[in-house]
Scaffold this motif. Structure first.
Motif, PDB file in Angstrom:
ATOM      1  N   THR A 110       9.300  51.211 136.286  1.00 43.63           N
ATOM      2  CA  THR A 110       8.870  49.842 135.996  1.00 43.63           C
ATOM      3  C   THR A 110       9.100  49.549 134.518  1.00 43.63           C
ATOM      4  N   ARG A 111       9.673  48.387 134.262  1.00 42.68           N
ATOM      5  CA  ARG A 111       9.906  47.955 132.878  1.00 42.68           C
ATOM      6  C   ARG A 111       9.008  46.774 132.562  1.00 42.68           C
ATOM      7  N   VAL A 112       8.471  46.782 131.363  1.00 40.64           N
ATOM      8  CA  VAL A 112       7.736  45.633 130.833  1.00 40.64           C
ATOM      9  C   VAL A 112       8.385  45.328 129.495  1.00 40.64           C
ATOM     10  N   GLY A 113       9.142  44.229 129.445  1.00 38.87           N
ATOM     11  CA  GLY A 113       9.908  43.943 128.224  1.00 38.87           C
ATOM     12  C   GLY A 113      10.840  45.102 127.939  1.00 38.87           C
ATOM     13  N   LYS A 114      10.766  45.633 126.713  1.00 40.42           N
ATOM     14  CA  LYS A 114      11.646  46.748 126.331  1.00 40.42           C
ATOM     15  C   LYS A 114      11.002  48.103 126.581  1.00 40.42           C
ATOM     16  N   TYR A 115       9.896  48.123 127.335  1.00 37.88           N
ATOM     17  CA  TYR A 115       9.160  49.370 127.554  1.00 37.88           C
ATOM     18  C   TYR A 115       9.277  49.837 129.007  1.00 37.88           C
ATOM     19  N   GLU A 116       9.520  51.127 129.150  1.00 37.02           N
ATOM     20  CA  GLU A 116       9.597  51.744 130.476  1.00 37.02           C
ATOM     21  C   GLU A 116       8.273  52.477 130.726  1.00 37.02           C
ATOM     22  N   LEU A 117       7.554  52.048 131.759  1.00 32.23           N
ATOM     23  CA  LEU A 117       6.226  52.619 132.008  1.00 32.23           C
ATOM     24  C   LEU A 117       6.306  54.011 132.603  1.00 32.23           C
ATOM     25  N   GLY A 118       5.390  54.879 132.161  1.00 31.66           N
ATOM     26  CA  GLY A 118       5.329  56.245 132.672  1.00 31.66           C
ATOM     27  C   GLY A 118       3.960  56.566 133.222  1.00 31.66           C
ATOM     28  N   ARG A 119       3.454  57.739 132.912  1.00 35.29           N
ATOM     29  CA  ARG A 119       2.211  58.242 133.492  1.00 35.29           C
ATOM     30  C   ARG A 119       0.986  57.470 133.008  1.00 35.29           C
ATOM     31  N   THR A 120      -0.054  57.531 133.810  1.00 36.98           N
ATOM     32  CA  THR A 120      -1.329  56.907 133.446  1.00 36.98           C
ATOM     33  C   THR A 120      -2.084  57.830 132.487  1.00 36.98           C
TER      34      THR A 120
ATOM     35  N   GLY B 137     -10.113  52.560 132.981  1.00 33.88           N
ATOM     36  CA  GLY B 137     -11.488  52.112 132.791  1.00 33.88           C
ATOM     37  C   GLY B 137     -11.833  51.053 133.819  1.00 33.88           C
ATOM     38  N   THR B 138     -12.967  50.401 133.614  1.00 29.41           N
ATOM     39  CA  THR B 138     -13.413  49.372 134.556  1.00 29.41           C
ATOM     40  C   THR B 138     -12.484  48.171 134.547  1.00 29.41           C
ATOM     41  N   PHE B 139     -12.012  47.806 133.343  1.00 24.43           N
ATOM     42  CA  PHE B 139     -11.235  46.577 133.226  1.00 24.43           C
ATOM     43  C   PHE B 139      -9.754  46.817 132.949  1.00 24.43           C
ATOM     44  N   ALA B 140      -9.377  48.036 132.648  1.00 28.96           N
ATOM     45  CA  ALA B 140      -7.993  48.248 132.205  1.00 28.96           C
ATOM     46  C   ALA B 140      -7.480  49.625 132.591  1.00 28.96           C
ATOM     47  N   LYS B 141      -6.153  49.707 132.626  1.00 30.34           N
ATOM     48  CA  LYS B 141      -5.472  50.983 132.840  1.00 30.34           C
ATOM     49  C   LYS B 141      -4.584  51.180 131.615  1.00 30.34           C
ATOM     50  N   VAL B 142      -4.505  52.408 131.095  1.00 34.28           N
ATOM     51  CA  VAL B 142      -3.628  52.674 129.947  1.00 34.28           C
ATOM     52  C   VAL B 142      -2.512  53.608 130.408  1.00 34.28           C
ATOM     53  N   LYS B 143      -1.275  53.174 130.167  1.00 35.83           N
ATOM     54  CA  LYS B 143      -0.126  53.981 130.577  1.00 35.83           C
ATOM     55  C   LYS B 143       0.720  54.367 129.376  1.00 35.83           C
ATOM     56  N   PHE B 144       1.332  55.542 129.468  1.00 35.31           N
ATOM     57  CA  PHE B 144       2.331  55.929 128.483  1.00 35.31           C
ATOM     58  C   PHE B 144       3.586  55.125 128.785  1.00 35.31           C
ATOM     59  N   ALA B 145       4.312  54.712 127.758  1.00 32.60           N
ATOM     60  CA  ALA B 145       5.568  53.989 127.968  1.00 32.60           C
ATOM     61  C   ALA B 145       6.543  54.364 126.873  1.00 32.60           C
ATOM     62  N   LYS B 146       7.828  54.158 127.166  1.00 32.36           N
ATOM     63  CA  LYS B 146       8.856  54.474 126.179  1.00 32.36           C
ATOM     64  C   LYS B 146       9.593  53.207 125.799  1.00 32.36           C
ATOM     65  N   ASN B 147       9.749  53.006 124.496  1.00 35.22           N
ATOM     66  CA  ASN B 147      10.559  51.891 124.007  1.00 35.22           C
ATOM     67  C   ASN B 147      12.019  52.270 124.254  1.00 35.22           C
ATOM     68  N   VAL B 148      12.699  51.563 125.159  1.00 33.03           N
ATOM     69  CA  VAL B 148      14.065  51.972 125.551  1.00 33.03           C
ATOM     70  C   VAL B 148      15.078  51.736 124.429  1.00 33.03           C
ATOM     71  N   GLU B 149      14.696  50.906 123.457  1.00 35.56           N
ATOM     72  CA  GLU B 149      15.610  50.637 122.330  1.00 35.56           C
ATOM     73  C   GLU B 149      15.547  51.741 121.281  1.00 35.56           C
ATOM     74  N   THR B 150      14.335  52.278 121.061  1.00 37.57           N
ATOM     75  CA  THR B 150      14.169  53.285 119.996  1.00 37.57           C
ATOM     76  C   THR B 150      13.865  54.689 120.527  1.00 37.57           C
TER      77      THR B 150
ATOM     78  N   ASP C  75      10.899  55.631 121.192  1.00 41.73           N
ATOM     79  CA  ASP C  75       9.531  55.963 120.755  1.00 41.73           C
ATOM     80  C   ASP C  75       8.530  55.786 121.895  1.00 41.73           C
ATOM     81  N   GLY C  76       7.513  56.655 121.908  1.00 40.88           N
ATOM     82  CA  GLY C  76       6.438  56.537 122.890  1.00 40.88           C
ATOM     83  C   GLY C  76       5.365  55.586 122.403  1.00 40.88           C
ATOM     84  N   VAL C  77       4.790  54.813 123.320  1.00 39.21           N
ATOM     85  CA  VAL C  77       3.675  53.918 123.014  1.00 39.21           C
ATOM     86  C   VAL C  77       2.649  54.046 124.142  1.00 39.21           C
ATOM     87  N   ALA C  78       1.478  53.480 123.932  1.00 43.08           N
ATOM     88  CA  ALA C  78       0.480  53.367 124.996  1.00 43.08           C
ATOM     89  C   ALA C  78       0.352  51.887 125.331  1.00 43.08           C
ATOM     90  N   ILE C  79       0.349  51.563 126.603  1.00 47.39           N
ATOM     91  CA  ILE C  79       0.214  50.154 126.997  1.00 47.39           C
ATOM     92  C   ILE C  79      -1.061  49.981 127.816  1.00 47.39           C
TER      93      ILE C  79
END
Length: 269
Positions: free
Chosen positions: A10-20, A24-37, A39-43
């Motif tokens: 799954t892609r969100v903008g320039k980020y490719e979503l990975g593992r969870t 939490g109650t209101f949100a999920k945080v996933k690891f993602a990779k910036n496909v341009e650079t 770099d790893g981020v948390a979404i």
């Protein structure tokens, strides 16, 4: 001949979503990779419908604007915010060392030198937030992340207050929030409180937990817990140094007359 089908991520903008990373109650945080650079981020992924239903729009806006205001090496960075019809995506710095809470849970108490190092980083971050007019209001080891170099990062500004906007005519905050064991006595008394002083109280509780391996105030009954907090009824373990005892005693001071000095103690021990 078998044909290998490429895996579709799954892609969100320039980020490719990975593992969870967390949920939490209101949100999920996933690891993602910036496909341009690369770099790893948390979404942080939030459901728009749920945010509207629970009337959390203002809280979310505040969290985002607060994080944009805070640029400090010991605070999680926010990179950007995106939205689809059903989801809101907050792109954050990825911190790979887990929660400080996990470290205590797995190892028990920390040596004083290590506890001191984390405490100093926490105080530096909190002091900077206060200088920008922001009170965190939910400081606890679960909201303190560590990177692979042992650098502490304050996260989760969902309950934060921008003091210039949220204080009332008496110059105080009036919304009681936070996690019971870490909350300052003045927050419990429903007469208004100074957000900077209450944050520092939470830092004092965190320092105690780091060095003791358990909470200073802990009761199964909430009223009993609040009584202990309001009278600062706790005891030091034998291994605490005199410097640590002196500092924690100064921070965990429930006296409303001296509470203002709590926001500016000497944080060294």
């Amino acid at each position: 001949m078998s044909v290998k089908v490429p895996s579709t991520r799954t892609r969100v903008g320039k980020y490719e979503l990975g593992r969870t990373l967390g949920e939490g109650t209101f949100a999920k945080v996933k690891f993602a990779k910036n496909v341009e650079t690369g770099d790893g981020v948390a979404i942080k992924i939030l459901d728009r419908e749920q945010i509207l239903r629970l009337k959390m729009v203002e809280q979310l806006k505040r969290e985002i604007s607060t994080m944009k205001l805070i640029k400090h090496p010991n605070v999680i960075k926010i990179y950007e915010v995106m939205a689809s019809k059903s989801k809101i995506y907050i792109v954050l710095e990825f911190v790979d060392g887990g929660e400080l809470f996990d470290k205590i849970a797995s190892r028990g108490r920390l040596k004083e030198d290590e506890a001191r190092r984390y405490f100093q980083q926490l105080i530096n971050a909190v002091d900077y937030c206060h200088s920008r007019g922001v009170s965190h209001r939910d400081l606890k080891p679960e909201n303190l992340l560590l990177d692979s170099y042992g650098v502490l990062k304050v996260s989760d500004f969902g309950l934060s207050a921008v003091l210039s906007k949220q204080v009332q005519g008496d110059g105080l905050l009036h919304t009681a929030c936070g996690t019971p064991n870490y909350v300052a006595p003045e927050v419990l008394k429903d007469k208004g409180y100074d957000g900077t002083g209450s944050d520092v109280w939470s830092c004092g509780v965190i320092l105690f937990v780091l060095m003791a391996g358990y909470l200073p105030f802990d009761e199964p009954n909430l009223m009993g817990l609040y009584r202990k907090i309001c009278s600062a009824d706790f005891a030091f373990p034998s291994w605490f140094s005199s410097g640590a005892r002196k500092l924690i005693k100064r921070i965990l001071d429930p006296n409303p007359v001296t509470v203002s000095s709590r926001a500016h103690p000497c944080y060294c021990f």
